[in-house]
Every structure is written in C-alpha cells, then in structure tokens.
Design a protein around this motif. Structure first.
Motif, PDB file in Angstrom:
ATOM      1  N   VAL A 377       0.881  -1.165   0.000  1.00 10.76           N
ATOM      2  CA  VAL A 377       0.000   0.000   0.000  1.00 10.76           C
ATOM      3  C   VAL A 377       0.914   1.209   0.000  1.00 10.76           C
ATOM      4  N   GLY A 378       1.124   1.763  -1.198  1.00 11.88           N
ATOM      5  CA  GLY A 378       2.113   2.824  -1.341  1.00 11.88           C
ATOM      6  C   GLY A 378       1.733   4.081  -0.586  1.00 11.88           C
ATOM      7  N   ARG A 379       2.724   4.750  -0.056  1.00  9.07           N
ATOM      8  CA  ARG A 379       2.508   5.990   0.662  1.00  9.07           C
ATOM      9  C   ARG A 379       2.985   7.193  -0.163  1.00  9.07           C
ATOM     10  N   ARG A 380       3.847   6.949  -1.126  1.00  7.34           N
ATOM     11  CA  ARG A 380       4.387   8.051  -1.921  1.00  7.34           C
ATOM     12  C   ARG A 380       3.557   8.227  -3.193  1.00  7.34           C
ATOM     13  N   VAL A 381       3.121   9.450  -3.431  1.00  6.48           N
ATOM     14  CA  VAL A 381       2.334   9.763  -4.610  1.00  6.48           C
ATOM     15  C   VAL A 381       3.270  10.077  -5.759  1.00  6.48           C
ATOM     16  N   ASP A 382       3.047   9.400  -6.869  1.00 12.55           N
ATOM     17  CA  ASP A 382       3.871   9.627  -8.049  1.00 12.55           C
ATOM     18  C   ASP A 382       3.596  11.025  -8.609  1.00 12.55           C
ATOM     19  N   VAL A 383       4.670  11.771  -8.851  1.00 14.99           N
ATOM     20  CA  VAL A 383       4.518  13.144  -9.327  1.00 14.99           C
ATOM     21  C   VAL A 383       3.859  13.187 -10.701  1.00 14.99           C
ATOM     22  N   ALA A 384       4.200  12.234 -11.553  1.00 12.99           N
ATOM     23  CA  ALA A 384       3.683  12.243 -12.918  1.00 12.99           C
ATOM     24  C   ALA A 384       2.207  11.856 -12.991  1.00 12.99           C
ATOM     25  N   THR A 385       1.810  10.833 -12.225  1.00 12.52           N
ATOM     26  CA  THR A 385       0.440  10.318 -12.320  1.00 12.52           C
ATOM     27  C   THR A 385      -0.477  10.850 -11.234  1.00 12.52           C
ATOM     28  N   GLY A 386       0.084  11.368 -10.155  1.00  8.87           N
ATOM     29  CA  GLY A 386      -0.745  11.834  -9.048  1.00  8.87           C
ATOM     30  C   GLY A 386      -1.429  10.713  -8.306  1.00  8.87           C
ATOM     31  N   ALA A 387      -0.863   9.510  -8.348  1.00 10.19           N
ATOM     32  CA  ALA A 387      -1.475   8.344  -7.710  1.00 10.19           C
ATOM     33  C   ALA A 387      -0.437   7.594  -6.889  1.00 10.19           C
ATOM     34  N   ALA A 388      -0.931   6.832  -5.912  1.00  9.39           N
ATOM     35  CA  ALA A 388      -0.085   5.967  -5.097  1.00  9.39           C
ATOM     36  C   ALA A 388      -0.337   4.518  -5.501  1.00  9.39           C
ATOM     37  N   PRO A 389       0.681   3.668  -5.450  1.00 14.57           N
ATOM     38  CA  PRO A 389       0.509   2.289  -5.922  1.00 14.57           C
ATOM     39  C   PRO A 389      -0.191   1.398  -4.900  1.00 14.57           C
ATOM     40  N   LEU A 390      -0.974   0.472  -5.408  1.00 20.04           N
ATOM     41  CA  LEU A 390      -1.588  -0.588  -4.603  1.00 20.04           C
ATOM     42  C   LEU A 390      -1.304  -1.895  -5.330  1.00 20.04           C
ATOM     43  N   VAL A 391      -0.589  -2.806  -4.670  1.00 18.10           N
ATOM     44  CA  VAL A 391      -0.143  -4.038  -5.314  1.00 18.10           C
ATOM     45  C   VAL A 391      -0.713  -5.236  -4.560  1.00 18.10           C
ATOM     46  N   ALA A 392      -1.309  -6.157  -5.298  1.00 18.09           N
ATOM     47  CA  ALA A 392      -1.848  -7.391  -4.722  1.00 18.09           C
ATOM     48  C   ALA A 392      -1.227  -8.583  -5.438  1.00 18.09           C
ATOM     49  N   ALA A 393      -0.878  -9.611  -4.680  1.00 19.94           N
ATOM     50  CA  ALA A 393      -0.274 -10.817  -5.239  1.00 19.94           C
ATOM     51  C   ALA A 393      -1.382 -11.808  -5.609  1.00 19.94           C
ATOM     52  N   ILE A 394      -1.281 -12.357  -6.820  1.00 19.95           N
ATOM     53  CA  ILE A 394      -2.248 -13.342  -7.307  1.00 19.95           C
ATOM     54  C   ILE A 394      -1.536 -14.666  -7.503  1.00 19.95           C
ATOM     55  N   THR A 395      -2.135 -15.724  -6.983  1.00 17.37           N
ATOM     56  CA  THR A 395      -1.641 -17.075  -7.225  1.00 17.37           C
ATOM     57  C   THR A 395      -2.716 -17.837  -7.986  1.00 17.37           C
ATOM     58  N   SER A 396      -2.438 -18.144  -9.246  1.00 14.15           N
ATOM     59  CA  SER A 396      -3.431 -18.816 -10.077  1.00 14.15           C
ATOM     60  C   SER A 396      -2.724 -19.570 -11.190  1.00 14.15           C
ATOM     61  N   SER A 397      -3.256 -20.733 -11.509  1.00 17.10           N
ATOM     62  CA  SER A 397      -2.714 -21.541 -12.602  1.00 17.10           C
ATOM     63  C   SER A 397      -3.414 -21.253 -13.931  1.00 17.10           C
ATOM     64  N   ASP A 398      -4.291 -20.247 -13.944  1.00 22.01           N
ATOM     65  CA  ASP A 398      -5.028 -19.901 -15.161  1.00 22.01           C
ATOM     66  C   ASP A 398      -4.043 -19.282 -16.160  1.00 22.01           C
ATOM     67  N   SER A 399      -3.808 -19.980 -17.255  1.00 22.36           N
ATOM     68  CA  SER A 399      -2.830 -19.514 -18.247  1.00 22.36           C
ATOM     69  C   SER A 399      -3.308 -18.287 -19.007  1.00 22.36           C
ATOM     70  N   ARG A 400      -4.564 -17.906 -18.851  1.00 25.19           N
ATOM     71  CA  ARG A 400      -5.065 -16.713 -19.534  1.00 25.19           C
ATOM     72  C   ARG A 400      -4.558 -15.432 -18.884  1.00 25.19           C
ATOM     73  N   LEU A 401      -4.111 -15.521 -17.652  1.00 20.92           N
ATOM     74  CA  LEU A 401      -3.540 -14.353 -16.987  1.00 20.92           C
ATOM     75  C   LEU A 401      -2.121 -14.131 -17.501  1.00 20.92           C
ATOM     76  N   ARG A 402      -1.885 -12.941 -18.021  1.00 21.06           N
ATOM     77  CA  ARG A 402      -0.578 -12.656 -18.619  1.00 21.06           C
ATOM     78  C   ARG A 402      -0.076 -11.289 -18.153  1.00 21.06           C
ATOM     79  N   PRO A 403       1.220 -11.165 -17.920  1.00 20.54           N
ATOM     80  CA  PRO A 403       1.782  -9.865 -17.553  1.00 20.54           C
ATOM     81  C   PRO A 403       1.462  -8.812 -18.609  1.00 20.54           C
ATOM     82  N   GLY A 404       1.126  -7.613 -18.161  1.00 26.40           N
ATOM     83  CA  GLY A 404       0.752  -6.535 -19.063  1.00 26.40           C
ATOM     84  C   GLY A 404      -0.734  -6.431 -19.311  1.00 26.40           C
ATOM     85  N   MET A 405      -1.515  -7.422 -18.882  1.00 22.74           N
ATOM     86  CA  MET A 405      -2.961  -7.423 -19.122  1.00 22.74           C
ATOM     87  C   MET A 405      -3.648  -6.354 -18.274  1.00 22.74           C
ATOM     88  N   PHE A 406      -4.622  -5.660 -18.870  1.00 21.44           N
ATOM     89  CA  PHE A 406      -5.411  -4.659 -18.153  1.00 21.44           C
ATOM     90  C   PHE A 406      -6.342  -5.357 -17.166  1.00 21.44           C
TER      91      PHE A 406
END
Length: 491
Positions: A377-406
């Motif tokens: 749960v990011g505390r630093r706001v990105d100057v360019a986007t004006g947003a803080a990051p929120l990252v969640a870890a996913i564990t799944s064997s579903d091959s349809r999930l691919r890095p870069g997917m929206f």
C-alpha cells in the motif's frame, strides 16, 4: 374490442360528468349517475390489481424455468474499482546474466520451455573462470602441504615432550632409544639423548670416584674436575631441554598459522570463483572442486534460480557474453502482481490494508474473478500520475492471466453493513419503478415495488418493499415481466 369498450365507458363518464356540472346547484345528481361512477371506480381498481399478479399455466411455467430463493440478510461491503495492469511477481522474475566475460557455446532453454530451479539453461567458456579454478587448485595444493607440515610439527612437539618426561624420570638411554624409535623427534631426539648420556656418564664417574678421593686414592684435583664435569653436563642438558621444548612449541604454532593462512587463501580463491560463476550456480566447495576435470576448467553453467518458464531469450550461441548483460528472462507466471493506482480523490475512502483480500477482474477474461492479497500500500504519490501504488499478489494456474494485461481491482471503501440483499438479476426496472416478483404459490407471482441501495458482487441492497423470508424469483424474471406488460396492453 376491449379498447373500444374502455373508450366507450370513458366517454360515458365524460357525458355523465358534463351533465353533472350542467345541473343547477340546487339539484343533486340522480342515484343512477352516482351508481355509474362507483362502478367505473371499482372496475379501474380491479384492473390495477389484476396486472400486479401473474398466474402461469403449466406449459408457460415449464417454459419460464422459474427459480425462487428465500430473502435473507447478508454482509454488504462497499467497494470502489481501480484500474491497473498485471505484472510479473518481482520475487519470481529473474534475468539470467553472466558474472564473467566469455563466449556463449550452448543454449539449452528456449522461450516457452518449463525449467526447474538449478536446471542448466546455457553454457559459456570463460578464460577468467579457468584462471580462477587454476588458482583454487594451487591454493588447495599449498594448503595440503601446510597441513602436512602442521601435522609433522605437532608430532615432533609431542615426541619431544614425551622424551623430556623419560629423561627427567631417569630412564636409561638404551630404553629411551628403544621406546622412542617410532616417535617423530626431528633433530631434538639425537641432541637430547646424547646430552643425557653424557650427563649420566659424568654423574657415574664423579659418584664412583668420590670414595676413592676421600681416602686419597686419587688426587683431589681430579675429583674436583669430575664434579665440575658433572655439573656442566647437567646444566647443558637442562638448557637443551628448555630450548628444545620452546623451539618445538614455536614451530608447532608457526605451522598451524601457516595452515590457517593457506586455508584462508583457499577460501578467497573459492569466493572469487563462485562470484564469477554467479549467485544462481551451485556453490563450489573444497570437496566438490576436486571433482572438476581439467578440460572443464573454463566451462561455466548458467542455471535457473527459480522454477518457471523461459519468457525471453536475448542471445544466441557463439555470441560474446559481457558481464551483467541479460541472456534469458525466466518467470513463474503462476504468481503475478496486480498493480493499481489509487488516485488522490479515492485515497480517503479506501480502507484496504496489508494482507487483505481484494477481487480482481480482467475484461479479456469474461465472467471470471481472481483473489489477490495486498502486499504493498504505497505511501508516496507519483509526481507524474498523481497516484499511489496498490499491489496485490495473485496465485493462479489460469494460463489466460498474462503480464501486461489490463485489470480492474475491487477494493473496500467503507465499513461492511448487515443488510437485506437479493441477486441483482432478480430486480426489475420498468418506467422508473424498481420491483421484484414474490412467489405466492408455485404458479402465482406478485409484483412488489422495492427501494434499492448499493450493489456489490451481483447483489443489490433492498431498503424497503420485502422482508426476510419472502420467496422471490431469481430466474425467469423476464418472462414474468413480459406477462405483466402483455396483460396491461390487453386491458
């Protein structure tokens, strides 16, 4: 015909009403007119009641596939939806790089190949590694010599101490020589035994002539010289013993220090070799190094540090490899990170914390959701986007999930509430009025207007209109709505 009848009745009512307003105020309308108005009102009320209830015949009931559920309370968690993308789990995404200069001689992994931790994916030839292995061999040989010398000096030190013990106990030189024949004494054995023998001889001579000197059988001067020789031999032996013990101990310590220094040299050489082989390679030790053959001194195996899939190959065989240049990208795509941005406008409402479970959906994968565990749960706001990051870890064997997917991440906002909620598919909206169908029997269904609240996870909050325990229709709602609309047109 029914529409014409309704039109005629309405026209009659207008005529009667007009007649009523044309009568003088002193003359009330007749009873026939009043009865006709009451009949018109009763008919309208009856028609309105009829179109709020649908009774299906057995054939229509079978085709409608009606399904009913009991209304109950549920916990509704208000949420908001954040946009983001999938990325590699940075703990399970690595670039295979060489820690030394060399030539890429063999490619053993291709994009899409499954690899396991420790599996060799490429080989290179590096003269630098060959020199490092040669240095380790030299250091190991020097260590062996130093350890042998340490053992020898330790044995000499122990032998000298044992010899001194025998001398001081007065054992005969002959017995000492016989008993110490198998012990390591170095040069100290001969020197000490000879000095011991001279001392015993001088003592025997001086003691043997003392009685003769006392009776004048030999000159006193001769006895005095013999006594002096005895004392000199005793002092010489004592000095030799002290020096031998000191020298033996010092040489023992020096040999131990030399062995320790040789061991440090080996450790340093091994550390340099392991650094050149890379952090993912199997650590080379003194025992494992002895198994390396001369023709493989310069060969380096590049191995995968994780279980995963070869995502990318950046070099081909025979190319020169530079230090730190990526050769492969390997990732475990069963573990991904969902990275979303919390805009400043949403920051105050979001109550998510580390370890909390959030729901993740992807437009490219319809009707499917995934659970993610919040890890950042990011505390630093990105100057360019004006947003803080929120990252969640996913564990799944579903091959349809691919890095870069929206993706969309559904996160909680306010506190959860205990409410009456029904499946959203059970709620019908017509002419700005929201309603559900309540089952009065297996074939009869009644429209009930309701007031709705928030929606979440395909559930809709009901704030008024129905109560816990009511039986509502959740499948076949469209069929019932059509029947009501058809009945309204026929009226």
């Amino acid at each position: 015909m029914q529409k014409k009848l309704r039109y005629a009745i309405g026209l009659c009512a207008l005529v009667v009403s007009g007649a009523y307003f044309l009568w003088p105020r002193s003359e009330p309308p007749s009873m026939e007119s009043a009865d006709l108005g009451a009949t018109e009102m009763d008919f309208a009320t009856e028609s309105a009641a009829e179109i709020r209830t649908v009774k299906l015949s057995p054939p229509k009931l079978a085709s409608a596939a009606i399904q009913v559920e009991t209304v109950k309370r549920t916990v509704l968690q208000p949420t908001c939806t954040l946009s983001g993308r999938l990325d590699y789990d940075q703990n399970r995404h690595v670039s295979i790089r060489s820690a030394c200069e060399g030539i890429l001689t063999e490619i053993l992994g291709q994009p899409g190949n499954e690899v396991t931790r420790g599996q060799v994916v490429a080989r290179i030839i590096s003269p630098e590694v060959g020199q490092a292995r040669s240095e380790v061999q030299s250091r190991l040989a020097a260590l062996q010599l130093a350890e042998n010398e340490q053992i020898r000096q330790s044995e000499i030190c122990n032998g000298v101490q044992e010899l001194v013990t025998l001398i001081r106990s007065g054992e005969s030189p002959e017995n000492i020589v016989t008993g110490m024949a198998t012990e390591s004494l170095g040069d100290y054995g001969r020197t000490l035994i000879e000095a011991y023998a001279r001392m015993r001889s001088a003592i025997a001579i001086a003691d043997g002539s003392r009685e003769a000197a006392d009776v004048g059988a030999i000159a006193g001067r001769i006895q005095t010289e013999r006594e002096r020789e005895k004392q000199t031999s005793e002092a010489a032996l004592a000095s030799l013993i002290d020096q031998a013990l000191f020298d033996a101990k010092q040489q023992c310590k020096q040999s131990a220090a030399a062995a320790e220094a040789a061991q440090r040299d080996v450790d340093i050489a091994l550390q340099r070799l392991n650094a050149l082989l890379g952090p993912a390679a199997r650590v080379v030790t003194q025992d494992s190094f002895s198994q390396v053959k001369n023709d493989t001194l310069s060969s380096v195996d590049l191995v995968s540090p994780i279980d995963g899939t070869v995502e990318e190959r950046l070099l081909t065989a025979t190319e020169r490899v530079s230090v730190g240049v990526p050769i492969f990208t390997i990732a475990d795509t069963s573990h991904l990170w969902a990275e979303a941005d919390i805009r400043q406008s949403d920051w105050g409402a979001i109550t998510v914390g580390l370890g909390q479970i959030v729901t993740i959906t992807a437009p490219a994968i319809a009707n499917t959701s995934f659970e993610g565990k919040v890890i950042v749960v990011g505390r630093r706001v990105d100057v360019a986007t004006g947003a803080a990051p929120l990252v969640a870890a996913i564990t799944s064997s579903d091959s349809r999930l691919r890095p870069g997917m929206f993706i969309r991440m559904i996160v909680p906002t306010n506190a959860a509430r205990d409410v009456i909620a029904v499946p959203t598919k059970a709620v019908v909206v017509h002419e700005n009025q929201t309603f559900v169908f309540v089952a009065d029997s297996e074939s009869e269904f009644r429209r009930v207007d309701v007031t709705t609240g928030e929606q979440q996870n395909e559930m809709t909050e009901i704030t008024a209109g129905i109560k816990v325990g009511d039986q509502i229709v959740v499948e076949g709602v469209f069929k019932l709505k059509s029947e009501i609309l058809l009945a309204s047109e026929e009226e």
